[in-house]
Write a protein that holds these residues in place. Structure first.
Motif, PDB file in Angstrom:
ATOM      1  N   SER A 191       0.825  -1.222   0.000  1.00 50.88           N
ATOM      2  CA  SER A 191       0.000   0.000   0.000  1.00 50.88           C
ATOM      3  C   SER A 191       0.857   1.270   0.000  1.00 50.88           C
ATOM      4  O   SER A 191       0.641   2.206   0.776  1.00 50.88           O
ATOM      5  N   PRO A 193       3.555   3.611  -3.014  1.00 53.52           N
ATOM      6  CA  PRO A 193       3.888   3.688  -4.438  1.00 53.52           C
ATOM      7  C   PRO A 193       5.019   2.725  -4.772  1.00 53.52           C
ATOM      8  O   PRO A 193       5.862   2.440  -3.927  1.00 53.52           O
ATOM      9  N   ASP A 245      -2.067  -1.657  -3.461  1.00 51.60           N
ATOM     10  CA  ASP A 245      -3.347  -2.121  -2.886  1.00 51.60           C
ATOM     11  C   ASP A 245      -4.564  -1.659  -3.707  1.00 51.60           C
ATOM     12  O   ASP A 245      -5.592  -2.335  -3.732  1.00 51.60           O
ATOM     13  N   ILE A 265      -9.382   2.793  -2.845  1.00 51.31           N
ATOM     14  CA  ILE A 265      -9.048   2.576  -1.433  1.00 51.31           C
ATOM     15  C   ILE A 265      -9.339   3.890  -0.726  1.00 51.31           C
ATOM     16  O   ILE A 265      -8.820   4.941  -1.124  1.00 51.31           O
ATOM     17  N   GLY A 269      -5.423   6.236   4.062  1.00 55.06           N
ATOM     18  CA  GLY A 269      -4.969   6.926   2.842  1.00 55.06           C
ATOM     19  C   GLY A 269      -6.028   6.798   1.759  1.00 55.06           C
ATOM     20  O   GLY A 269      -7.077   6.176   1.962  1.00 55.06           O
ATOM     21  N   VAL A 270      -5.746   7.393   0.618  1.00 57.53           N
ATOM     22  CA  VAL A 270      -6.680   7.279  -0.506  1.00 57.53           C
ATOM     23  C   VAL A 270      -5.899   6.927  -1.769  1.00 57.53           C
ATOM     24  O   VAL A 270      -4.751   7.344  -1.930  1.00 57.53           O
ATOM     25  N   ASN A 271      -6.516   6.148  -2.635  1.00 54.52           N
ATOM     26  CA  ASN A 271      -5.914   5.876  -3.942  1.00 54.52           C
ATOM     27  C   ASN A 271      -6.954   5.248  -4.865  1.00 54.52           C
ATOM     28  O   ASN A 271      -7.955   4.695  -4.389  1.00 54.52           O
ATOM     29  N   SER A 307      -3.719  10.535  -4.272  1.00 58.00           N
ATOM     30  CA  SER A 307      -3.521  11.449  -3.133  1.00 58.00           C
ATOM     31  C   SER A 307      -2.784  12.725  -3.508  1.00 58.00           C
ATOM     32  O   SER A 307      -2.968  13.765  -2.898  1.00 58.00           O
ATOM     33  N   GLU A 336      -5.449  13.797  -0.580  1.00 61.12           N
ATOM     34  CA  GLU A 336      -5.571  12.980   0.633  1.00 61.12           C
ATOM     35  C   GLU A 336      -5.897  13.856   1.855  1.00 61.12           C
ATOM     36  O   GLU A 336      -6.672  13.453   2.716  1.00 61.12           O
TER      37      GLU A 336
HETATM   38  C1  GLC Z   1      -1.233   6.192   0.020  1.00 56.86           C
HETATM   39  C2  GLC Z   1      -0.177   5.485  -0.857  1.00 56.86           C
HETATM   40  C3  GLC Z   1      -0.818   4.630  -1.942  1.00 56.86           C
HETATM   41  C4  GLC Z   1      -1.848   3.697  -1.325  1.00 56.86           C
HETATM   42  C5  GLC Z   1      -2.874   4.509  -0.543  1.00 56.86           C
HETATM   43  C6  GLC Z   1      -3.949   3.628   0.093  1.00 56.86           C
HETATM   44  O1  GLC Z   1      -1.828   7.225  -0.663  1.00 56.86           O
HETATM   45  O2  GLC Z   1       0.686   6.439  -1.447  1.00 56.86           O
HETATM   46  O3  GLC Z   1       0.155   3.876  -2.638  1.00 56.86           O
HETATM   47  O4  GLC Z   1      -2.479   2.969  -2.347  1.00 56.86           O
HETATM   48  O5  GLC Z   1      -2.230   5.253   0.468  1.00 56.86           O
HETATM   49  O6  GLC Z   1      -3.404   2.687   0.960  1.00 56.86           O
END
Ligand code: GLC
Length: 508
Positions: A191, A193, A245, A265, A269-271, A307, A336
């Motif tokens: 989770s 980059p 993730d 997600i 965090g957000v993605n 994010s 984010e």
């Molecule tokens: C963060 C990370 C990203 C991940 C996200 C959710 O933004 O940089 O890679 O997918 O959190 O876990």
């Protein structure tokens, strides 16, 4: 939004009533907000009658003014959201050409059919837990199940492990968990980059979330680092696939729902991961890949690292500015900072701090428990919003903030603030998905039809009303952008990191 005659008459009557008490005013405002009549219409009517009573109680007038300011600041007008979507599309397009940090193409060009089957080892390296599981893809009726799993907390001590120390810790947990099944193929959901260099490897990048594992290892091959750490523990393990993730969530949901093209997600965090035509990215973005990969791939799953987008295009309130100023990395993840579980509570806390000083909240005294940054957890806001009454919400709040002097009125203010902040977040998530959908639709040049977003993470899963509000914003954005009856539907993807890691192996 214009009101029907019936709604207008009802509002007229309520506005006469509303002159009586502030409590009724707050109740009406939140009730009508829930049934989706414009806040402005209500605020305008109610404010015109509230001033006589509010002046009697110190701080009240300031409080109703502050609430009105917050409502305006966090309002998500659909027209603004639509123009934000256009700006985000531009940012996405630029990043698809050049950015080394965002819009990272995976090696996954094929989505699962749902018939894949077998047993796989899956690792999920999350922001607060590390999980090792045995996953079975059952093939028939596209079902997957977790046969067994071990979960290890990633506490602050583990987060502070530097470089290989962290991977040795991981390997010791793997050794504990997989006795007898070492020979199985292994997939990893990561989770953070990662700049993918093959399906089973990628260069380690900055990690965020308080982790130090990347220190001294930037650019190192993640697959090799994990395999070597396992070897040091006497384990012969080979990594078959690594995915972010968000990509895991897309793949896991695509296994059960064939229309899935996005993975969202939204937790700490957000993605978002999105499947787009290969032609959306510049050739530079793919690095050196075997020609076979390019021959086979028409589409590719891209980890957007959402994010980091938004920048100065995002709506900004004085509390967002404060959060950014106080942050260790101002401006690093603007999207984010407005939507994820790590930050929603902090935005609320900054507003409450101002309301204590300027509007007599909690009798004008800031409880010690709310003094430190990030001391108001989003989880508490979520629990308060699920409470069936104001007094139940008040009890929850007081349990975490025992020295606070909280009136029912204070509590209504706090829950209104929480609702406004999360509604804006839901609107922004909808915008990002709309923008990615538009980009995909323009590049695919075919009718998109009904597409699905696989979703995972505590906010989208557990925050009351969040997913529904996000879907509603999405539906309105699609209506407004005349998308020719195309739709995008949010769907929860249970255990998506572990299942997605297994699906990534089998899709190889
Ligand atoms: C963060 C990370 C990203 C991940 C996200 C959710 O933004 O940089 O890679 O997918 O959190 O876990």
């Amino acid at each position: 939004m214009s009101l029907s005659k019936g709604s207008q008459a009802l509002l007229d009557m309520l506005s006469r009533l509303a002159g009586t008490t502030i409590a009724i005013r707050c109740f009406l405002t939140s009730f009508f907000a829930r049934v989706f009549i414009s806040h402005h219409a209500i605020v305008a009517i109610l404010s015109s009658t509230a001033s006589t009573t509010s002046a009697d109680i110190p701080g009240r007038k300031a409080r109703s003014q502050l609430q009105e300011e917050i409502e305006i600041a966090f309002e998500t007008k659909l027209s603004d959201l639509l123009s934000l979507s256009a700006k985000m599309q531009d940012q996405f397009k630029t990043a698809l050409q050049d950015s080394p940090h965002c819009m990272l193409p995976s090696y996954n060009y094929q989505l699962p059919s749902g018939h894949e089957h077998g047993k796989y080892l899956a690792l999920d390296v999350g922001g607060s837990t590390f999980r090792v599981a045995l996953v079975e893809l059952q093939g028939t009726s596209a079902r997957a199940r977790i046969m067994s799993q071990r979960t290890y907390k990633i506490n602050d001590h583990v987060k502070r492990l530097v470089g290989l120390e962290f991977f040795d810790w991981m390997a010791s947990k793997i050794a504990e968990s997989i006795e007898g099944v070492e020979q199985l193929k292994m997939g990893i959901a990561w989770s953070f980059p990662i700049n993918q260099t093959s399906l089973r490897s990628g260069e380690i990048q900055g990690m965020g979330k308080g982790f130090c594992a990347n220190h001294g290892l930037l650019g190192a091959d993640l697959g090799n680092v994990i395999e070597e750490a396992c070897q040091r523990k006497g384990l012969k393990i080979s990594v078959s696939a690594i995915v972010n993730d968000s990509t895991a969530t897309l793949l896991a949901n695509a296994y059960t729902t064939s229309s899935t093209r996005f993975g969202l997600i939204l937790g700490t965090g957000v993605n978002v991961a999105v499947q787009v035509p290969v032609s959306c990215l510049s050739s530079r973005k793919f690095g050196r890949r075997p020609s076979g990969w390019h021959e086979a791939a028409t589409y590719v799953v891209v980890n957007t690292e959402l994010s980091m987008f938004g920048g100065s295009s995002l709506p900004v309130t004085r509390w967002d500015k404060q959060l950014d100023r106080n942050h260790a990395r101002p401006g690093f993840q603007p999207f984010e900072y407005r939507v994820s579980g790590r930050y929603l509570g902090e935005i609320a806390r900054l507003i409450l701090v101002e309301a204590v000083t300027d509007a007599g909240l909690f009798d004008g005294l800031l409880p010690e428990s709310l003094m430190a940054q990030y001391s108001l957890e989003t989880e508490l806001l979520s629990k308060m919003q699920s409470a069936h009454s104001v007094s139940a919400a008040k009890e929850l709040f007081e349990a975490c903030n025992p020295t606070a002097s909280v009136s029912v009125d204070d509590m209504t203010f706090v829950t209104t603030v929480a609702r406004l902040i999360t509604q804006r977040a839901a609107g922004l998530i909808a915008v990002s998905l709309h923008a990615l959908w538009s980009l995909r639709a323009q590049a695919s040049k075919t009718k998109e039809g009904r597409l699905t977003v696989g979703c995972n993470g505590s906010i989208i899963q557990l925050y009351p009303g969040f997913k529904e509000s996000c879907q509603e914003h999405l539906d309105r954005l699609f209506e407004m952008s005349n998308s020719d009856h195309d739709t995008v539907t949010l769907e929860m993807a249970e255990e998506s990191s572990l299942i997605g890691a297994a699906v990534a192996v089998v899709c190889a």
